[in-house]
Scaffold this motif. Structure first.
Motif, PDB file in Angstrom:
ATOM      1  N   SER A  95       0.894  -0.931  -0.010  1.00  0.00           N
ATOM      2  CA  SER A  95       0.139   0.041  -0.166  1.00  0.00           C
ATOM      3  C   SER A  95       0.930   1.354   0.164  1.00  0.00           C
ATOM      4  N   ASN A 141       1.472   4.104  -3.162  1.00  0.00           N
ATOM      5  CA  ASN A 141       1.088   5.466  -2.874  1.00  0.00           C
ATOM      6  C   ASN A 141       2.433   6.386  -3.055  1.00  0.00           C
ATOM      7  N   ASN A 142       3.528   5.849  -2.884  1.00  0.00           N
ATOM      8  CA  ASN A 142       4.777   6.776  -2.707  1.00  0.00           C
ATOM      9  C   ASN A 142       5.634   6.547  -4.121  1.00  0.00           C
TER      10      ASN A 142
END
Length: 217
Positions: A108, A112-113
């Motif tokens: 996750s 997102n990064n």
């Protein structure tokens, strides 16, 4: 538990969550730890009660994300600009109760990064692809629109190795995977198949890069 971390010219970020973790004789402290580019295999030891998670990057990707090379396992005291949230991620992993939740948490965070744009120069990626397709490191200029000298500089800057060294690592990795997959094989034939000059040459390369012999795979 003792495991062999094979060299694949990759780099890694480890989250040392608990216990005594070592690479060779080097103790890995608790925290977010960046590992150097893998040029030779290393022995990883985990004492009872140790907890370890990590992310392994393909060749050159780690430098593309962190923009720094490390000569030894190094604890990050702050987030690299290109990877926000590593330190908070470590804290979340500490609270996870099992490996499934740790993998889900890291996935996750990565979604997102991680930047999805090109991280490494196109010419370097083409050179890596050519070597993976069995092109000789000295003939890369036949496939690329840059000089051999520039190819060498790209490999040195992004991977801290030469194209020839990368080819050697890749060759040993492929031979190891083949031997594992096929079990009892004729090692002289394997040496010929993967471009070693003979079985003795393959054995020397295995000892230098993988720290094992073909018979120990």
């Amino acid at each position: 538990m003792v495991k062999l971390l094979h060299s694949e010219a990759c780099s890694s970020i480890w989250f040392s969550l608990a216990g005594d973790v070592r690479i060779g004789d080097i103790a890995i402290p608790e925290g977010v730890v960046v590992l150097p580019v893998e040029k030779v295999a290393a022995q990883v030891s985990l004492a009872p009660g140790s907890e370890l998670a990590g992310i392994r990057f393909q060749p050159a990707i780690g430098y593309g994300l962190i923009c720094q090379h490390f000569g030894r396992p190094t604890v990050l005291n702050r987030d690299p600009r290109q990877l926000p949230g590593l330190i908070p991620l470590f804290s979340r992993l500490k609270t996870c109760c099992n490996n499934v939740s740790r993998v889900s948490t890291m996935q996750s965070w990565a979604e997102n990064n991680f930047r999805l744009t090109r991280l490494i120069p196109g010419a370097l990626q083409q050179a890596l692809d050519c070597i993976r397709d069995d092109a000789e490191p000295g003939s890369l200029t036949q496939h690329l629109e840059i000089s051999q000298r520039h190819v060498e500089r790209l490999f040195k800057h992004w991977m801290e190795m030469t194209p020839k060294q990368y080819q050697r690592i890749l060759r040993v990795k492929r031979a190891i995977n083949y031997i594992r997959e096929h079990g009892q094989v004729n090692l002289a034939e394997v040496a010929h198949q993967f471009g070693f000059s003979d079985q003795a040459h393959m054995t020397r390369e295995f000892r230098t890069i993988a720290r094992i012999t073909p018979g120990q795979v």
